[in-house]
Each structure stands twice: as structure tokens, then as C-alpha cells.
Design a protein around this motif. Structure first.
Motif, mmCIF file in Angstrom:
data_model
loop_
_atom_site.group_PDB
_atom_site.id
_atom_site.type_symbol
_atom_site.label_atom_id
_atom_site.label_comp_id
_atom_site.label_asym_id
_atom_site.label_seq_id
_atom_site.Cartn_x
_atom_site.Cartn_y
_atom_site.Cartn_z
ATOM 1 N N GLY A 114 42.793 45.091 46.840
ATOM 2 C CA GLY A 114 43.030 44.493 45.530
ATOM 3 C C GLY A 114 44.332 44.888 44.889
ATOM 4 N N TYR A 115 45.132 45.707 45.582
ATOM 5 C CA TYR A 115 46.394 46.166 44.995
ATOM 6 C C TYR A 115 47.394 45.020 44.865
ATOM 7 N N ARG A 116 47.347 44.053 45.760
ATOM 8 C CA ARG A 116 48.265 42.922 45.688
ATOM 9 C C ARG A 116 48.071 42.164 44.367
ATOM 10 N N THR A 117 46.802 41.905 44.040
ATOM 11 C CA THR A 117 46.513 41.204 42.778
ATOM 12 C C THR A 117 46.910 42.050 41.583
ATOM 13 N N LEU A 118 46.672 43.368 41.664
ATOM 14 C CA LEU A 118 47.026 44.253 40.559
ATOM 15 C C LEU A 118 48.527 44.228 40.285
ATOM 16 N N LEU A 119 49.345 44.323 41.307
ATOM 17 C CA LEU A 119 50.798 44.344 41.107
ATOM 18 C C LEU A 119 51.310 43.012 40.577
ATOM 19 N N THR A 120 50.875 41.918 41.203
ATOM 20 C CA THR A 120 51.384 40.613 40.759
ATOM 21 C C THR A 120 50.934 40.283 39.339
ATOM 22 N N THR A 122 50.149 42.473 36.956
ATOM 23 C CA THR A 122 50.862 43.364 36.038
ATOM 24 C C THR A 122 52.296 42.908 35.837
ATOM 25 N N ALA A 123 52.974 42.540 36.920
ATOM 26 C CA ALA A 123 54.369 42.097 36.797
ATOM 27 C C ALA A 123 54.476 40.812 35.991
ATOM 28 N N ARG A 124 53.489 39.921 36.122
ATOM 29 C CA ARG A 124 53.535 38.651 35.400
ATOM 30 C C ARG A 124 53.258 38.851 33.913
ATOM 31 N N ARG A 125 52.362 39.754 33.554
ATOM 32 C CA ARG A 125 51.977 39.939 32.162
ATOM 33 C C ARG A 125 52.778 41.021 31.461
ATOM 34 N N SER A 143 45.758 46.348 32.748
ATOM 35 C CA SER A 143 44.690 46.609 33.705
ATOM 36 C C SER A 143 44.240 48.058 33.586
ATOM 37 N N PRO A 144 42.941 48.298 33.419
ATOM 38 C CA PRO A 144 42.448 49.688 33.360
ATOM 39 C C PRO A 144 42.643 50.447 34.666
ATOM 40 N N ARG A 145 42.931 49.754 35.760
ATOM 41 C CA ARG A 145 43.106 50.438 37.038
ATOM 42 C C ARG A 145 44.323 51.357 37.033
ATOM 43 N N VAL A 149 43.509 57.668 39.090
ATOM 44 C CA VAL A 149 44.420 58.506 39.881
ATOM 45 C C VAL A 149 44.684 57.891 41.249
ATOM 46 N N GLU A 150 43.665 57.289 41.852
ATOM 47 C CA GLU A 150 43.817 56.731 43.185
ATOM 48 C C GLU A 150 44.808 55.575 43.211
ATOM 49 N N THR A 151 44.931 54.841 42.114
ATOM 50 C CA THR A 151 45.909 53.758 42.057
ATOM 51 C C THR A 151 47.317 54.295 42.201
#
Length: 416
Positions: A114-120, A122-125, A143-145, A149-151
């Protein structure tokens, strides 16, 4: 006068002999140089490239340089400070504008799903620019993620330029954010089982080929040349047919309505067709058929050089046929057994087409997963790591087997 002249000319003759020998060695080396170059280009260079890709890790550091630098001294126990959040925000803005974000997103998604969705996302918003001193608050609102720490640990583990991430993943291991090596989750820890399955299938096929090939090679070596040559043509005949065709033929023969099940039902041995295909049995049958000639040929080449008089001499000394075979013939044939087993085993553990066509989902070997990560997910790092681990395991097993064969051969020689 003559003796003195010979002594004077002796060093010159010796020098000419050395030059002649040196010239012969250079000519021999020049003859094999093209072969060495070919082997280097087609064997050593690809292996070196595979080993390098299994430890290379430069995508994230190229796309997120400020973030990687900010996490250089992070202990991985608590969330990083505001500078790391600010560095990530700046890197994401620049990467999105440059179109370089997918490379880092793909690499981090290998580590954390799910990191791909998180980065894209975050960058868009991400606001441009965010308020000074509020980068952490801004990212956590998106995003609360980013509060886990693991993120951040995934970015720290991918800072490069070298990594053990892929090699650890190939062994069902992973590093936590603080650097501790732990077992991978149960839903992703599959590779040790696959390695065990691959080695088990390879060993079983090798044993079946040895049990079937040894008597055939013995017969070929014992028959007169005219008959043995005819039988050798039958042994070599499968090489004239494509591997894909031979494997597909077994699909036709072993299916529920195939020839084998038809004969079993017709003879009354079974009441209904057996499941002989798309399981481990089908894999064993098809792979043994394909690899059997590779066992017969090394055995035959060694057995052909064993004089029949050795067995007759052992019988004349009072040895029974079984004792003569065990104490005389088998130790002499052991180098052929070792060569055939190594050749068949190494070929078997790298098989891909045969298990894919005649095996089930639980019969796929490591080559299937290497092909999957190479062509489907383009995860070259994990594919290379799986190949590197398999290469190391094969070399270790070959070394151990070579020592065992050498020790048993030496024991047999001393027993004679």
C-alpha cells in the motif's frame, strides 16, 4: 674441444626449449581464448549482474534524497522529528513535478503493501508550499500512516546504495524499523517452503533417473557395439524433440481420458480414472522422462571404460556376483554416478516449463517465482535474490556431494 663446445651450447639449447614450450602454451591459450570470452559474456557476466541486482538499492535515495539524509541518524524507535517531515514534503513535491515518484513508490511498495498509494496520494494532496514548521501536522492530516514508525522504517531501509532487503526476503526474513531481523509475516513467508519443495523435487527426480538409468547404462556398456549403438540411438531420440512437445505429450497421456487411464480402466485395475496430471506425480513422471538421458550418458561413458576382466577376476577369487558388483564394479562406476546425479539435479531444480504444465499450484518450483517477479511485477531485486540463494544452495550441495563421492570412491579403492 668438442666437449667444451657442447657445454657452451647447452644453455642456448635449454633456452630454445623454454621458448618453444612458452610458445606452445601461448598458442593453446589463444585457441581457448574465444571460448573463455564466450563463457565470461554468457555465464559470468549475467551471474555477476544477478548478484549485484540482489543487493542494489538506489531508487529511493535518488527520488527522496533529503528524506534519506534526514533519516541517516534515526534510531527507528520513535517517529522522526519535524525536519524529516519537512524533507519528505519537499522531496514529494519535486518528485511529483519531475515525474520520478513511481520508481520510489514501486520500491517502497515491495516492503510495505500500500505504500504506492500512500506516496501518490500524499504528493497529490500536499499543499505547495506547506506552512513552515507544520510539515508533520500536514502529512498526518493527509494520512495517519505517516504517524507509524514502520512507514518511516521502509524509507530508512531503502536508503541504499546497498541493501540486504531482497536477500532477507528470499529467506522469509525482514528488518524492523530499528534494524532487528525478524521472521516475515505468515502470509508472505513462502520462499523457504518453495526452496525445500524445489530441492525435494530435484532430489526425487535425480533418484528416479538413477534407478532407471543405471541398469540401462550397464546394459549399453555390456552389449556388443552393434546392439549398443542401436539402443543408444533410442536413448538420444528424445533430444530430437522439443521439450515443450514432450511435456505436452505427457499431458495427453496422463489426463483423465488419456491413454494411461484408458488402459488401467480397460484392464480392470481401477474402476475410475486416476488423477495422474496437475499434481506431484505428473511432475515426477514428466521430469524423469526428460532428464533420464542426462543420467544415462555419464554412466555409460564411465561403465564403458571398466574392463569386464575385473568382474571375472573377482569371481575367480571366490566373490559372489553381488559381492563382485558391490566391491569392484560399483566403486569404479561411482564417478559416473556422481556426474550424472549432479547434472540431473542441477537441471531439475531449474525447471520451469514442465512443472508449470503438468503440476498443480503446490508443485511450482523456485523458477516459477523468479519468472513471475521478472516478467509480471518487474521486481528484479527479489528475483535476483531468489536466484542468488538458489545458486549458493546448489554450490554447497554440489560441494558436499562431491566430497561424499570422493570419500566413498577412496574407501572402495582401499577395499580392493
Amino acid at each position: 674441444m668438442t666437449s667444451s663446445a657442447l657445454r657452451i651450447g647447452e644453455p642456448s639449447l635449454r633456452l630454445r626449449l623454454r621458448r618453444a614450450e612458452r610458445g606452445q602454451r601461448l598458442k593453446a591459450f589463444a585457441l581457448v581464448l574465444p571460448l573463455l570470452a564466450f563463457l565470461a559474456l554468457t555465464f559470468l557476466v549475467p551471474i555477476a549482474g544477478m548478484l549485484w541486482r540482489s543487493v542494489e538499492d538506489g531508487e529511493v535515495a535518488t527520488v527522496l534524497p533529503r528524506t534519506v539524509e534526514a533519516l541517516a541518524g534515526w534510531d527507528g524507535r520513535d517517529l522522526p522529528g519535524e525536519p524529516a517531515f519537512a524533507a519528505l514534503a519537499a522531496d514529494l513535491r519535486e518528485a511529483r513535478e519531475a515525474g520520478a515518484l513511481p520508481a520510489a513508490a514501486r520500491r517502497l511498495n515491495y516492503d510495505v503493501n500500500g505504500y504506492r498509494t500512500l506516496l501518490t496520494t500524499t504528493a497529490r494532496r500536499l499543499p505547495s508550499p506547506p506552512e513552515p514548521g507544520r510539515a508533520a501536522e500536514t502529512l498526518l492530516d493527509i494520512s495517519p500512516r505517516w504517524g507509524e514508525v514502520e512507514t518511516w522504517g521502509a524509507i530508512a531501509r531503502a536508503r541504499g546504495p546497498l541493501t540486504d532487503f531482497y536477500l532477507l526476503a528470499a529467506l522469509d526474513l525482514k528488518r524492523t524499523a530499528d534494524g532487528t531481523i525478524v521472521r516475515a509475516p505468515e502470509d508472505t513467508a513462502i520462499y523457504l517452503d518453495v526452496f525445500g519443495r524445489t530441492l525435494g523435487i530435484g532430489a526425487s527426480v535425480t533418484l528416479l533417473c538413477l534407478l532407471l538409468g543405471f541398469p540401462i547404462a550397464y546394459l549399453l556398456a555390456a552389449l556388443p557395439p552393434r546392439r549398443s549403438n542401436l539402443l543408444m540411438v533410442l536413448v538420444l531420440l528424445p533430444f530430437w524433440t522439443s521439450l515443450l512437445v514432450r511435456t505436452t505429450a505427457w499431458v495427453v497421456l496422463l489426463q483423465s481420458e488419456g491413454l494411461v487411464n484408458g488402459l488401467l480402466v480397460w484392464t480392470g485395475l481401477v474402476d475410475e480414472p486416476l488423477r495422474l496430471i496437475y499434481n506431484r506425480f505428473g511432475v515426477y513422471v514428466a521430469m524423469t522422462h526428460v532428464l533420464l538421458p542426462y543420467m544415462i550418458l555419464p554412466l555409460y561413458s564411465v561403465m564403458k571404460g571398466i574392463p569386464p576382466s575385473y568382474m571375472r577376476a573377482a569371481s575367480s577369487l571366490g566373490a559372489s556376483p553381488l559381492t563382485a558388483f558391490r566391491r569392484v564394479y560399483l566403486p569404479l562406476a561411482l564417478p559416473g554416478v556422481g556426474a550424472g546425479c549432479l547434472l540431473v539435479f542441477i537441471l531439475a531444480i531449474g525447471y520451469y516449463i514442465t512443472p508449470a504444465l503438468v503440476g498443480g499450484g503446490g508443485d511450482q518450483m523456485i523458477s516459477y517465482f523468479i519468472a513471475f517477479y521478472t516478467t509480471e511485477t518487474v521486481n528484479w531485486g527479489l528475483a535476483s535474490a531468489l536466484g542468488a540463494v538458489m545458486l549458493l544452495a546448489t554450490l554447497l550441495l554440489a560441494g558436499v556431494y562431491g566430497r561424499l563421492v570422493q570419500g566413498r570412491s577412496g574407501t572402495g579403492d582401499r577395499g580392493l
